[in-house]
Design a protein around this motif. Structure first.
Motif, PDB file in Angstrom:
ATOM      1  N   ASP A 157      -0.099  31.620  46.182  1.00 41.78           N
ATOM      2  CA  ASP A 157       1.201  31.804  46.859  1.00 41.78           C
ATOM      3  C   ASP A 157       1.925  30.477  47.072  1.00 41.78           C
ATOM      4  O   ASP A 157       2.613  30.271  48.085  1.00 41.78           O
ATOM      5  CB  ASP A 157       1.013  32.504  48.216  1.00 41.78           C
ATOM      6  N   SER A 158       1.763  29.548  46.130  1.00 50.32           N
ATOM      7  CA  SER A 158       2.363  28.220  46.276  1.00 50.32           C
ATOM      8  C   SER A 158       3.747  28.111  45.652  1.00 50.32           C
ATOM      9  O   SER A 158       4.435  27.104  45.850  1.00 50.32           O
ATOM     10  CB  SER A 158       1.438  27.165  45.642  1.00 50.32           C
ATOM     11  N   PHE A 166       3.958  25.406  36.102  1.00 57.86           N
ATOM     12  CA  PHE A 166       5.404  25.366  36.262  1.00 57.86           C
ATOM     13  C   PHE A 166       5.782  26.035  37.576  1.00 57.86           C
ATOM     14  O   PHE A 166       5.176  27.042  37.974  1.00 57.86           O
ATOM     15  CB  PHE A 166       6.121  26.085  35.106  1.00 57.86           C
ATOM     16  N   GLY A 167       6.773  25.465  38.250  1.00 56.17           N
ATOM     17  CA  GLY A 167       7.326  26.060  39.452  1.00 56.17           C
ATOM     18  C   GLY A 167       8.724  26.595  39.173  1.00 56.17           C
ATOM     19  O   GLY A 167       9.487  26.002  38.403  1.00 56.17           O
ATOM     20  N   THR A 207      -6.220  23.200  37.417  1.00 57.48           N
ATOM     21  CA  THR A 207      -4.986  23.962  37.514  1.00 57.48           C
ATOM     22  C   THR A 207      -4.559  24.123  38.961  1.00 57.48           C
ATOM     23  O   THR A 207      -3.896  25.083  39.316  1.00 57.48           O
ATOM     24  CB  THR A 207      -5.146  25.348  36.857  1.00 57.48           C
ATOM     25  N   GLY A 208      -4.960  23.165  39.810  1.00 54.11           N
ATOM     26  CA  GLY A 208      -4.547  23.238  41.205  1.00 54.11           C
ATOM     27  C   GLY A 208      -3.060  23.000  41.349  1.00 54.11           C
ATOM     28  O   GLY A 208      -2.407  22.436  40.480  1.00 54.11           O
TER      29      GLY A 208
END
Length: 256
Positions: free
Chosen positions: A94-95, A151-152, A253-254
């Motif tokens: 949920d980042s 990606f965000g 993958t943090g």
């Protein structure tokens, strides 16, 4: 005053030089943070290492015309190497950041060729010709990713209002906006190697003009069919957790 050499026929080949002395060196114990229990590092992480086959054909003009090709030297230059995620996407805790299991790699560049050839004539000097042969294409890296890119995604919201006197009509001069922008680390490429296979020939040879040295013809155009196996790495700077003893933890993958 410059001293004249008493023997002008004897060449002086001496140069200035000095002998280096060894300096003493002592090992130093590195200073390490004693509270390093949940350390993270931000480093380039290899997403994929792949080999692309580039196939191109080019006509290279030669001026003056050539009678023989001596040698051809080649190098590859990448002018563009962009990774485009195509999903499916999985959110990380949920980042607001997502990993992508599929991606397309767009590659663009050119093969720089330095051609050394002999023109017509008995005592002609060798000539060189530099040509840039462009290429472009893409590769599907879905299923070939060693580590997943991150990606965000931002969002943009807009609220509208109704006319206070006429509730059935919207106002076109009043809005409320809310934006969320996330900045991503751009994946990049690193060129590893290039292997060339090519066939060179003249598509339109013509006879020499009254040459008394050779009966061979000359040509003013060189047609090249090139197959290039291009090996490169795709990387992205990511935040990676470390264990206490410095070993890697997790799959890298943090979240950012």
């Amino acid at each position: 005053m410059v001293k004249k050499n008493p023997n002008p026929n004897q060449e002086n080949c001496n140069v200035k030089a000095r002998t280096e002395v060894q300096l003493p060196d002592t090992p130093v114990t590195p200073v390490v943070n004693p509270d390093l229990t949940g350390a993270f590092v931000k480093v380039p992480l290899v997403l994929a290492e792949t080999s692309l086959q580039v196939v191109v054909e080019a006509d290279i003009p030669l001026d003056p015309p050539a009678s023989e090709i001596k040698r051809v030297l080649k190098d590859v230059f990448l002018t563009q190497c962009k990774l485009v995620p195509v999903g499916p996407f999985t959110e990380i805790n949920d980042s607001g950041f997502f990993t992508s299991e599929g991606a397309k790699l767009f590659v663009e560049g050119y093969i720089r060729k330095n051609i050394e050839y002999a023109p017509m004539g008995c005592n002609s000097a060798l000539r060189t010709m530099t040509a840039k042969v462009p290429f472009s294409g893409f590769a599907d890296l879905t299923g070939d990713l060693m580590n997943l890119p991150i990606f965000g995604f931002g969002d943009q919201r807009r609220s509208q209002f109704l006319e206070p006197k006429h509730g059935e009509s919207p106002r076109l001069d009043k809005y409320f906006f809310q934006n969320n922008v996330i900045y991503n680390e751009q994946p990049f490429c690193e060129l590893i190697s290039a292997e060339f296979f090519e066939l060179d020939f003249s598509p339109n040879s013509y006879d020499s003009r009254g040459s008394h040295c050779s009966n061979n013809g000359s040509f003013n155009k060189l047609r090249e069919k090139i197959v290039t196996d291009l090996t490169l790495k795709v990387l992205q700077v990511q935040q990676i957790p470390l264990t206490v003893n410095g070993g890697g933890a997790g799959n890298g993958t943090g979240g950012e």
